[in-house]
Design a protein around this motif. Structure first.
Motif, mmCIF file in Angstrom:
data_model
loop_
_atom_site.group_PDB
_atom_site.id
_atom_site.type_symbol
_atom_site.label_atom_id
_atom_site.label_comp_id
_atom_site.label_asym_id
_atom_site.label_seq_id
_atom_site.Cartn_x
_atom_site.Cartn_y
_atom_site.Cartn_z
ATOM 1 N N ILE A 10 52.532 34.391 23.064
ATOM 2 C CA ILE A 10 52.214 34.638 21.661
ATOM 3 C C ILE A 10 51.170 35.745 21.540
ATOM 4 N N LEU A 11 50.167 35.723 22.421
ATOM 5 C CA LEU A 11 49.155 36.778 22.408
ATOM 6 C C LEU A 11 49.763 38.147 22.686
ATOM 7 N N SER A 12 50.762 38.191 23.556
ATOM 8 C CA SER A 12 51.447 39.445 23.836
ATOM 9 C C SER A 12 52.111 39.987 22.571
ATOM 10 N N ASP A 13 52.756 39.090 21.814
ATOM 11 C CA ASP A 13 53.385 39.511 20.557
ATOM 12 C C ASP A 13 52.338 39.962 19.533
ATOM 13 N N MET A 14 51.221 39.249 19.473
ATOM 14 C CA MET A 14 50.164 39.621 18.536
ATOM 15 C C MET A 14 49.551 40.973 18.900
ATOM 16 N N ALA A 15 49.384 41.205 20.205
ATOM 17 C CA ALA A 15 48.830 42.489 20.659
ATOM 18 C C ALA A 15 49.743 43.642 20.246
ATOM 19 N N LEU A 16 51.048 43.456 20.405
ATOM 20 C CA LEU A 16 52.007 44.477 19.981
ATOM 21 C C LEU A 16 51.877 44.733 18.482
ATOM 22 N N LYS A 73 47.964 47.035 20.281
ATOM 23 C CA LYS A 73 47.221 46.968 21.541
ATOM 24 C C LYS A 73 48.233 46.884 22.690
ATOM 25 N N ILE A 74 48.851 48.007 23.022
ATOM 26 C CA ILE A 74 49.989 48.030 23.939
ATOM 27 C C ILE A 74 49.599 47.593 25.355
ATOM 28 N N GLU A 75 48.463 48.078 25.841
ATOM 29 C CA GLU A 75 48.043 47.684 27.188
ATOM 30 C C GLU A 75 47.791 46.183 27.266
ATOM 31 N N LYS A 106 49.161 43.937 25.359
ATOM 32 C CA LYS A 106 50.481 43.293 25.256
ATOM 33 C C LYS A 106 51.100 43.147 26.644
ATOM 34 N N ASP A 107 51.081 44.236 27.422
ATOM 35 C CA ASP A 107 51.679 44.207 28.753
ATOM 36 C C ASP A 107 50.911 43.292 29.699
ATOM 37 N N ARG A 108 49.595 43.272 29.542
ATOM 38 C CA ARG A 108 48.777 42.441 30.439
ATOM 39 C C ARG A 108 49.035 40.962 30.184
ATOM 40 N N TRP A 109 49.127 40.564 28.906
ATOM 41 C CA TRP A 109 49.407 39.164 28.596
ATOM 42 C C TRP A 109 50.793 38.760 29.102
ATOM 43 N N LYS A 110 51.755 39.654 28.939
ATOM 44 C CA LYS A 110 53.116 39.364 29.402
ATOM 45 C C LYS A 110 53.134 39.197 30.914
ATOM 46 N N SER A 111 52.415 40.049 31.623
ATOM 47 C CA SER A 111 52.359 39.969 33.085
ATOM 48 C C SER A 111 51.682 38.675 33.539
ATOM 49 N N GLU A 112 50.588 38.309 32.862
ATOM 50 C CA GLU A 112 49.890 37.065 33.212
ATOM 51 C C GLU A 112 50.798 35.854 32.981
ATOM 52 N N ALA A 113 51.526 35.878 31.876
ATOM 53 C CA ALA A 113 52.432 34.769 31.565
ATOM 54 C C ALA A 113 53.559 34.685 32.590
ATOM 55 N N ASP A 114 54.114 35.819 32.973
ATOM 56 C CA ASP A 114 55.176 35.835 33.981
ATOM 57 C C ASP A 114 54.683 35.266 35.312
ATOM 58 N N ASP A 115 53.503 35.701 35.734
ATOM 59 C CA ASP A 115 52.945 35.240 37.004
ATOM 60 C C ASP A 115 52.698 33.733 36.980
ATOM 61 N N MET A 116 52.166 33.248 35.863
ATOM 62 C CA MET A 116 51.886 31.816 35.777
ATOM 63 C C MET A 116 53.162 30.997 35.733
ATOM 64 N N TYR A 117 54.191 31.517 35.084
ATOM 65 C CA TYR A 117 55.474 30.806 35.054
ATOM 66 C C TYR A 117 56.048 30.671 36.467
ATOM 67 N N GLU A 118 56.023 31.757 37.222
ATOM 68 C CA GLU A 118 56.527 31.703 38.605
ATOM 69 C C GLU A 118 55.745 30.691 39.432
ATOM 70 N N LEU A 119 54.429 30.663 39.229
ATOM 71 C CA LEU A 119 53.576 29.746 39.964
ATOM 72 C C LEU A 119 53.839 28.296 39.542
ATOM 73 N N LEU A 120 54.075 28.077 38.266
ATOM 74 C CA LEU A 120 54.385 26.737 37.768
ATOM 75 C C LEU A 120 55.636 26.183 38.448
ATOM 76 N N ILE A 121 56.695 26.959 38.478
ATOM 77 C CA ILE A 121 57.941 26.502 39.091
ATOM 78 C C ILE A 121 57.757 26.314 40.601
ATOM 79 N N LYS A 122 57.080 27.231 41.226
ATOM 80 C CA LYS A 122 56.880 27.168 42.675
ATOM 81 C C LYS A 122 56.055 25.954 43.087
ATOM 82 N N ARG A 123 54.996 25.646 42.348
ATOM 83 C CA ARG A 123 54.061 24.614 42.784
ATOM 84 C C ARG A 123 54.382 23.217 42.243
#
Length: 561
Positions: free
Chosen positions: A382-388, A392-394, A396-413
């Motif tokens: 949601i923060l990524s969408d709000m940043a866009l 706040k493009i940078e 937006k990308d940082r929030w999306k990257s953090e969310a992607d990384d955490m999702y991968e970690l959630l499934i893995k762990r």
């Protein structure tokens, strides 16, 4: 609507005054909810008297008037209304009242004027003025060095009528002209009528629940004072008189349609008190904000719902303010609640999750739990969408990257073939053996990211392990840890129902969502607006007059029934 004030207190919008009947002693009490739920709320025990002697009486309470009627002479009657936020009007015919102070050492009363007495409630740091307009007062308050030994004030009719006013303030009483009781009553009647007319309409069969929910949400608001920088909807005026930092979200969502400023204030209260580290207080009252624990990061999701409900929340200045605060609280979880980027953020106590005693926390703390990761992933998306939206493009990308990384970690762990698990962090990591908590099914909130097989697995578990007559049990009902009145070990809770129903409706399971909404709304017909419910009988449990239950009922009735 007739209220049973041993369960649902008599108060009004903005007021710290409360009238209750003690469920054990059956005494009528005048209470004050300054200072939060760790502060004694009892001010006076009240007796009905006639010529100085106690007489039996009956109690009848509507949303705006408390009436005491003499049993021996039904023409003897006392009417009480809280006409303004800090003012009580009381009139009587034939009978009067004795106020017996529930005092601490330094509490005292002094004559302020010929027909006025000022009471100093030392431990609560408040003052009260008793102003006699008609009638007579007998005061028994022997002095004992630093305070009155005891205080009993009797107010009775002079002739056949009495009228007096009680006010609440912090430092200095302000002189004023008092209206008649009739005018005072009409004033509070009008205030409540405006509120109840703004509440959502519901199907006829739920009209009693609508009435109760409308009254509870109206009467549990207190006015700004000290730490409370804005009007706050407390959770209850029974014994949980604070505002908590996830309960507030559900009340804000309910208010957003017709009371947008009050809705926003429920969130801004926590922004006003946000710590430099980014975390919101666990709860706030007029005296202090507590950071001993916190609550789960559902605030961006809640704000998104506010935005869908009312364009008031789409104003750029509102979005910018919320974005900055939500960014700070999210960074708190990312920086201060994980040891390194190889693990997910941790709950340091069950209270941090809002699920205080859930089975996930029975092995110890801290806990790496999938619901926390899911809430944060959703928040960062949601923060990524709000940043866009804010250009706040940078970010937006940082929030999306953090969310992607955490999702991968959630499934893995934490994802196993048969569902999500949790990990205890002690000297070494240990998988928690208890996997029957509904908490472990909350990753459904990121159903838009989950593969279909995981979504279906969660929904299958909801249907087979948690579905009861009146909603979803918080511990699987076949679990050895399930308890009928076990707080987060079985009972049905309003906030969890709304979170899961919203997710199911959003990600392809709308018929199931509607079914669960109806089950929960049916619980209110049996158990009122209780803090939680017995899943199979619908009996209301713990606090019988709770605001987030009221708010969730009103929202589900509007959206699904």
């Amino acid at each position: 609507m007739e209220l049973e004030i041993s369960k649902v207190p008599f108060s009004r919008y903005g007021s710290y005054f409360v009238f209750s009947i003690d469920p054990k002693s059956k005494e009528l009490l005048l209470r004050d909810v300054h200072g939060g739920d760790e502060s004694e709320s009892k001010l006076f025990k009240i007796d009905v008297i006639k010529k100085g002697k106690s007489v039996p009486y009956s109690v009848n309470v509507s949303e705006t008037k408390l009436t005491l009627t003499g049993i021996e002479s039904p023409s003897d009657q006392i009417n009480i209304c809280i006409s303004e936020e800090d003012m009580v009007h009381i009139e009587g015919r034939g009978i009067g009242l004795r106020f017996n102070a529930v005092k601490t050492r330094y509490d005292n009363v002094l004559r302020f004027d010929s027909n006025q007495w000022e009471y100093h409630f030392y431990s609560k740091e408040i003052k009260m003025m008793f102003s006699l307009i008609e009638g007579k007062v007998v005061l028994n308050a022997p002095w004992k060095i630093v305070g009155n030994e005891n205080i009993a004030m009797e107010v009775e009719p002079q002739g056949d009528y009495m009228h007096f006013v009680i006010e609440n303030y912090k430092t200095v009483w302000r002189n004023k002209e008092f209206t008649s009781y009739e005018v005072a009553q009409k004033k509070v009647d009008k205030c409540y009528e405006k509120w109840v007319n703004s509440m959502t309409e519901v199907p006829e069969e739920y009209s009693s629940s609508r009435e109760l929910a409308s009254y509870i949400t109206w009467s549990c608001v207190v006015h700004p004072q000290d730490r409370l920088t804005r009007y706050a909807m407390y959770m209850s005026k029974n014994w949980m008189y604070n505002i908590w930092s996830w309960d507030n979200c559900f009340n804000a969502m309910m208010l957003s349609t017709n009371h947008p400023q009050l809705a926003l204030d429920q969130l801004l209260l926590f922004i006003d008190n946000q710590d430099d580290s980014g975390i919101y207080p666990d709860f706030i009252n007029d005296k202090f904000s507590s950071f001993s624990c916190c609550k789960p990061p559902i605030h961006a999701w809640a704000f998104n719902i506010l935005r869908k409900n009312n364009n008031f929340f789409n104003k750029k200045e509102v979005v910018e303010l919320m974005y900055e605060s939500l960014s700070k609280v999210t960074k708190y979880w990312l920086v201060h609640r994980r040891k390194n980027k190889g693990i997910l953020p941790l709950y340091n106590h069950g209270n941090d999750s809002g699920w205080d005693n859930a089975s996930v926390f029975h092995s110890g703390i801290p806990v790496e739990s999938p619901d926390l990761a899911a809430h944060l992933i959703k928040q960062m998306d949601i923060l990524s969408d709000m940043a866009l939206e804010l250009g706040k493009i940078e970010e937006k990308d940082r929030w999306k990257s953090e969310a992607d990384d955490m999702y991968e970690l959630l499934i893995k762990r934490l994802w196993k073939e048969d569902g999500f698990s949790a990990i205890l962090h002690d000297l070494e990591e240990k998988e928690i053996p208890y996997r029957n908590s509904l908490l472990l099914r909350l990753p459904i909130v990121i159903g838009y990211r989950l593969p279909l097989e995981i979504r279906d697995n969660i929904v299958k578990s909801l249907k087979e392990d948690f579905t009861s007559v009146f909603g979803l049990t918080t511990e699987a009902y076949k679990s050895s840890l399930y308890q009928e009145n076990g707080y987060w070990l079985g009972p049905v809770w309003a906030p969890v129902m709304y979170i899961i129903i919203d997710a199911l409706n959003s990600y392809g399971y709308s018929s199931i969502a509607k079914d669960y909404a109806k089950r929960f709304c049916n619980a209110t017909l049996v158990g009122g607006m209780a803090e939680n419910f017995d899943p199979f009988s619908g009996k209301g449990l713990v606090d019988p007059a709770f605001t987030w239950t009221s708010s969730v009922f009103l929202m589900l009735a509007r959206e699904y029934l």
